[in-house]
Design a protein around this motif. Structure first.
Motif, PDB file in Angstrom:
ATOM      1  N   ALA A   9       0.799  -1.222   0.000  1.00  0.00           N
ATOM      2  CA  ALA A   9       0.000   0.000   0.000  1.00  0.00           C
ATOM      3  C   ALA A   9       0.836   1.278   0.000  1.00  0.00           C
ATOM      4  CB  ALA A   9      -0.957  -0.015   1.188  1.00  0.00           C
ATOM      5  N   GLU A  10       1.980   1.280   0.616  1.00  0.00           N
ATOM      6  CA  GLU A  10       2.779   2.499   0.719  1.00  0.00           C
ATOM      7  C   GLU A  10       3.861   2.591  -0.355  1.00  0.00           C
ATOM      8  OE1 GLU A  10       1.853   4.836   2.885  1.00  0.00           O
ATOM      9  OE2 GLU A  10       0.272   3.438   3.438  1.00  0.00           O
ATOM     10  N   LYS A  11       3.967   1.612  -1.227  1.00  0.00           N
ATOM     11  CA  LYS A  11       5.124   1.539  -2.095  1.00  0.00           C
ATOM     12  C   LYS A  11       4.844   1.821  -3.565  1.00  0.00           C
ATOM     13  CE  LYS A  11       7.580  -1.550   0.918  1.00  0.00           C
ATOM     14  NZ  LYS A  11       8.527  -2.597   1.043  1.00  0.00           N
ATOM     15  N   TYR A  12       3.728   2.423  -3.873  1.00  0.00           N
ATOM     16  CA  TYR A  12       3.475   2.718  -5.277  1.00  0.00           C
ATOM     17  C   TYR A  12       3.147   4.183  -5.477  1.00  0.00           C
ATOM     18  CZ  TYR A  12      -1.535   2.087  -4.126  1.00  0.00           C
ATOM     19  OH  TYR A  12      -2.783   2.165  -3.581  1.00  0.00           O
ATOM     20  N   LEU A  13       3.341   4.618  -6.723  1.00  0.00           N
ATOM     21  CA  LEU A  13       3.093   6.006  -7.110  1.00  0.00           C
ATOM     22  C   LEU A  13       2.157   5.998  -8.306  1.00  0.00           C
ATOM     23  CD1 LEU A  13       3.800   9.077  -7.160  1.00  0.00           C
ATOM     24  CD2 LEU A  13       5.677   8.463  -8.706  1.00  0.00           C
ATOM     25  N   ILE A  14       1.072   6.755  -8.211  1.00  0.00           N
ATOM     26  CA  ILE A  14       0.156   6.939  -9.336  1.00  0.00           C
ATOM     27  C   ILE A  14       0.392   8.336  -9.876  1.00  0.00           C
ATOM     28  CG2 ILE A  14      -2.258   7.118 -10.061  1.00  0.00           C
ATOM     29  CD1 ILE A  14      -2.874   5.050  -7.805  1.00  0.00           C
ATOM     30  N   ARG A  15       0.629   8.413 -11.183  1.00  0.00           N
ATOM     31  CA  ARG A  15       0.922   9.709 -11.798  1.00  0.00           C
ATOM     32  C   ARG A  15       0.482   9.694 -13.253  1.00  0.00           C
ATOM     33  NH1 ARG A  15       5.015   8.758 -15.156  1.00  0.00           N
ATOM     34  NH2 ARG A  15       6.466   7.076 -14.701  1.00  0.00           N
ATOM     35  N   ARG A  16       0.463  10.867 -13.854  1.00  0.00           N
ATOM     36  CA  ARG A  16       0.130  10.971 -15.269  1.00  0.00           C
ATOM     37  C   ARG A  16       1.270  10.379 -16.096  1.00  0.00           C
ATOM     38  NH1 ARG A  16      -3.302  15.367 -18.104  1.00  0.00           N
ATOM     39  NH2 ARG A  16      -3.332  14.446 -20.171  1.00  0.00           N
ATOM     40  N   GLY A  17       0.907   9.597 -17.092  1.00  0.00           N
ATOM     41  CA  GLY A  17       1.902   9.021 -17.978  1.00  0.00           C
ATOM     42  C   GLY A  17       2.522  10.076 -18.877  1.00  0.00           C
ATOM     43  N   VAL A  18       3.797   9.892 -19.193  1.00  0.00           N
ATOM     44  CA  VAL A  18       4.536  10.788 -20.082  1.00  0.00           C
ATOM     45  C   VAL A  18       5.132   9.940 -21.208  1.00  0.00           C
ATOM     46  CG1 VAL A  18       5.027  12.471 -18.252  1.00  0.00           C
ATOM     47  CG2 VAL A  18       6.648  10.606 -18.689  1.00  0.00           C
ATOM     48  N   PRO A  19       5.553  10.586 -22.318  1.00  0.00           N
ATOM     49  CA  PRO A  19       6.087   9.803 -23.438  1.00  0.00           C
ATOM     50  C   PRO A  19       7.200   8.821 -23.056  1.00  0.00           C
ATOM     51  CG  PRO A  19       5.609  12.022 -24.184  1.00  0.00           C
ATOM     52  CD  PRO A  19       5.387  12.014 -22.682  1.00  0.00           C
ATOM     53  N   GLY A  20       8.001   9.154 -22.062  1.00  0.00           N
ATOM     54  CA  GLY A  20       9.053   8.242 -21.630  1.00  0.00           C
ATOM     55  C   GLY A  20       8.540   6.958 -20.994  1.00  0.00           C
ATOM     56  N   ASP A  21       7.257   6.896 -20.700  1.00  0.00           N
ATOM     57  CA  ASP A  21       6.644   5.701 -20.119  1.00  0.00           C
ATOM     58  C   ASP A  21       6.162   4.711 -21.168  1.00  0.00           C
ATOM     59  OD1 ASP A  21       6.832   6.601 -17.425  1.00  0.00           O
ATOM     60  OD2 ASP A  21       5.007   7.803 -17.684  1.00  0.00           O
ATOM     61  N   ALA A  22       6.290   5.065 -22.434  1.00  0.00           N
ATOM     62  CA  ALA A  22       5.672   4.267 -23.502  1.00  0.00           C
ATOM     63  C   ALA A  22       6.030   2.785 -23.416  1.00  0.00           C
ATOM     64  CB  ALA A  22       6.043   4.829 -24.871  1.00  0.00           C
ATOM     65  N   ARG A  23       7.300   2.472 -23.302  1.00  0.00           N
ATOM     66  CA  ARG A  23       7.715   1.058 -23.262  1.00  0.00           C
ATOM     67  C   ARG A  23       7.109   0.350 -22.046  1.00  0.00           C
ATOM     68  NH1 ARG A  23      13.686  -0.115 -24.339  1.00  0.00           N
ATOM     69  NH2 ARG A  23      12.874   0.118 -26.432  1.00  0.00           N
ATOM     70  N   GLY A  24       7.132   0.985 -20.883  1.00  0.00           N
ATOM     71  CA  GLY A  24       6.567   0.376 -19.681  1.00  0.00           C
ATOM     72  C   GLY A  24       5.063   0.176 -19.780  1.00  0.00           C
ATOM     73  N   ILE A  25       4.372   1.115 -20.415  1.00  0.00           N
ATOM     74  CA  ILE A  25       2.927   0.974 -20.615  1.00  0.00           C
ATOM     75  C   ILE A  25       2.645  -0.213 -21.527  1.00  0.00           C
ATOM     76  CG2 ILE A  25       0.916   2.051 -21.735  1.00  0.00           C
ATOM     77  CD1 ILE A  25       2.005   4.767 -20.621  1.00  0.00           C
ATOM     78  N   ILE A  26       3.390  -0.302 -22.610  1.00  0.00           N
ATOM     79  CA  ILE A  26       3.204  -1.414 -23.547  1.00  0.00           C
ATOM     80  C   ILE A  26       3.466  -2.741 -22.845  1.00  0.00           C
ATOM     81  CG2 ILE A  26       4.142  -2.513 -25.625  1.00  0.00           C
ATOM     82  CD1 ILE A  26       4.585   0.401 -26.700  1.00  0.00           C
ATOM     83  N   GLU A  27       4.522  -2.820 -22.059  1.00  0.00           N
ATOM     84  CA  GLU A  27       4.845  -4.066 -21.346  1.00  0.00           C
ATOM     85  C   GLU A  27       3.749  -4.433 -20.347  1.00  0.00           C
ATOM     86  OE1 GLU A  27       8.756  -3.387 -19.738  1.00  0.00           O
ATOM     87  OE2 GLU A  27       9.711  -3.597 -21.711  1.00  0.00           O
ATOM     88  N   CYS A  28       3.239  -3.439 -19.631  1.00  0.00           N
ATOM     89  CA  CYS A  28       2.164  -3.686 -18.667  1.00  0.00           C
ATOM     90  C   CYS A  28       0.916  -4.188 -19.382  1.00  0.00           C
ATOM     91  CB  CYS A  28       1.862  -2.409 -17.884  1.00  0.00           C
ATOM     92  SG  CYS A  28       0.493  -2.585 -16.712  1.00  0.00           S
ATOM     93  N   MET A  29       0.514  -3.478 -20.426  1.00  0.00           N
ATOM     94  CA  MET A  29      -0.687  -3.859 -21.164  1.00  0.00           C
ATOM     95  C   MET A  29      -0.535  -5.252 -21.771  1.00  0.00           C
ATOM     96  SD  MET A  29      -2.875  -1.414 -20.804  1.00  0.00           S
ATOM     97  CE  MET A  29      -4.051  -1.849 -22.066  1.00  0.00           C
ATOM     98  N   GLN A  30       0.632  -5.535 -22.346  1.00  0.00           N
ATOM     99  CA  GLN A  30       0.838  -6.835 -22.973  1.00  0.00           C
ATOM    100  C   GLN A  30       0.815  -7.951 -21.936  1.00  0.00           C
ATOM    101  OE1 GLN A  30       0.960  -7.302 -26.469  1.00  0.00           O
ATOM    102  NE2 GLN A  30       0.439  -9.323 -25.646  1.00  0.00           N
ATOM    103  N   SER A  31       1.325  -7.670 -20.742  1.00  0.00           N
ATOM    104  CA  SER A  31       1.294  -8.660 -19.669  1.00  0.00           C
ATOM    105  C   SER A  31      -0.141  -9.070 -19.348  1.00  0.00           C
ATOM    106  CB  SER A  31       1.977  -8.084 -18.425  1.00  0.00           C
ATOM    107  OG  SER A  31       1.783  -8.908 -17.313  1.00  0.00           O
ATOM    108  N   VAL A  32      -1.045  -8.088 -19.280  1.00  0.00           N
ATOM    109  CA  VAL A  32      -2.455  -8.389 -19.001  1.00  0.00           C
ATOM    110  C   VAL A  32      -3.095  -9.067 -20.217  1.00  0.00           C
ATOM    111  CG1 VAL A  32      -4.691  -7.418 -18.354  1.00  0.00           C
ATOM    112  CG2 VAL A  32      -2.597  -6.534 -17.297  1.00  0.00           C
ATOM    113  N   MET A  33      -2.757  -8.615 -21.407  1.00  0.00           N
ATOM    114  CA  MET A  33      -3.306  -9.233 -22.622  1.00  0.00           C
ATOM    115  C   MET A  33      -2.885 -10.695 -22.737  1.00  0.00           C
ATOM    116  SD  MET A  33      -2.823  -6.191 -25.370  1.00  0.00           S
ATOM    117  CE  MET A  33      -3.754  -4.677 -25.219  1.00  0.00           C
ATOM    118  N   ASP A  34      -1.675 -10.998 -22.286  1.00  0.00           N
ATOM    119  CA  ASP A  34      -1.170 -12.372 -22.364  1.00  0.00           C
ATOM    120  C   ASP A  34      -2.006 -13.348 -21.531  1.00  0.00           C
ATOM    121  OD1 ASP A  34       0.836 -11.617 -24.108  1.00  0.00           O
ATOM    122  OD2 ASP A  34       2.416 -11.598 -22.574  1.00  0.00           O
ATOM    123  N   GLU A  35      -2.718 -12.832 -20.537  1.00  0.00           N
ATOM    124  CA  GLU A  35      -3.587 -13.689 -19.730  1.00  0.00           C
ATOM    125  C   GLU A  35      -4.815 -14.149 -20.514  1.00  0.00           C
ATOM    126  OE1 GLU A  35      -4.169 -12.474 -15.521  1.00  0.00           O
ATOM    127  OE2 GLU A  35      -2.908 -10.765 -16.100  1.00  0.00           O
TER     128      GLU A  35
END
Length: 177
Positions: A9-35
């Protein structure tokens, strides 16, 4: 990385995505899609450059949840693109498996709702598989209402699954008068 639910609960940060997050967003989304059980698409369609461009659109919102520099959750609000539906938006959310049931999704959705209100968005729509009972319960607890069902809309494995349409109104009609 695995965390105990109460530890996380204390170890995460929620923030607005920026262009530098693109690869991490794709990896996160693909991880869920893989299910193959929570999202319609099984492959993320945007390239890293395409995702970077999407993130530059100030009419829309992408929130990311970051844990130790890794994106583990993504929430999007995409505003209607026509004059007739600019008051509406579509919401999507994906949380990596090991980070579910930790209140991350709820916090991300609350921030997305708040942002939507500030932007004059009056109605937030989402679609969820009828088989995703935990998500439906969470959406209901956040104030989303059932708006409709498209029966047998999807086939997951060998089972038909309904598409549940849900809506959140950011204001009441009385607020408009």
């Amino acid at each position: 990385m695995m965390f105990k639910k109460n530890e996380q609960a204390e170890k995460y940060l929620i923030r607005r995505g920026v262009p530098g997050d693109a690869r991490g967003i794709i990896e996160c989304m693909q991880s869920v899609m893989d299910e193959k059980i929570y999202l319609v698409s099984e492959y993320y369609l945007l390239t890293e450059r395409g995702e970077q461009e999407r993130l530059k659109n100030r009419d829309d919102l992408t929130l990311v949840c970051e844990v130790n520099g890794k994106i583990v959750g993504v929430t999007t609000i995409q505003r209607g693109m026509y004059k007739k539906n600019r008051h509406t938006a579509s919401m999507g959310i994906a949380i990596k498996r090991d980070f579910r049931h930790m209140n991350i999704g709820t916090k991300m959705i609350r921030e997305a709702i708040s942002w939507s209100k500030e932007q004059g968005i009056e109605k937030i729509n989402l679609e969820v598989f009828s088989s995703n009972v935990n998500a439906i319960k969470a959406y209901r607890n956040l104030g989303f209402e059932y708006e409709g069902v498209r029966r047998r809309q999807f086939m997951i494995g060998d089972q038909y699954v309904d598409d549940v349409l849900m809506t959140y109104f950011t204001s009441t009609l009385e607020d408009k008068n």
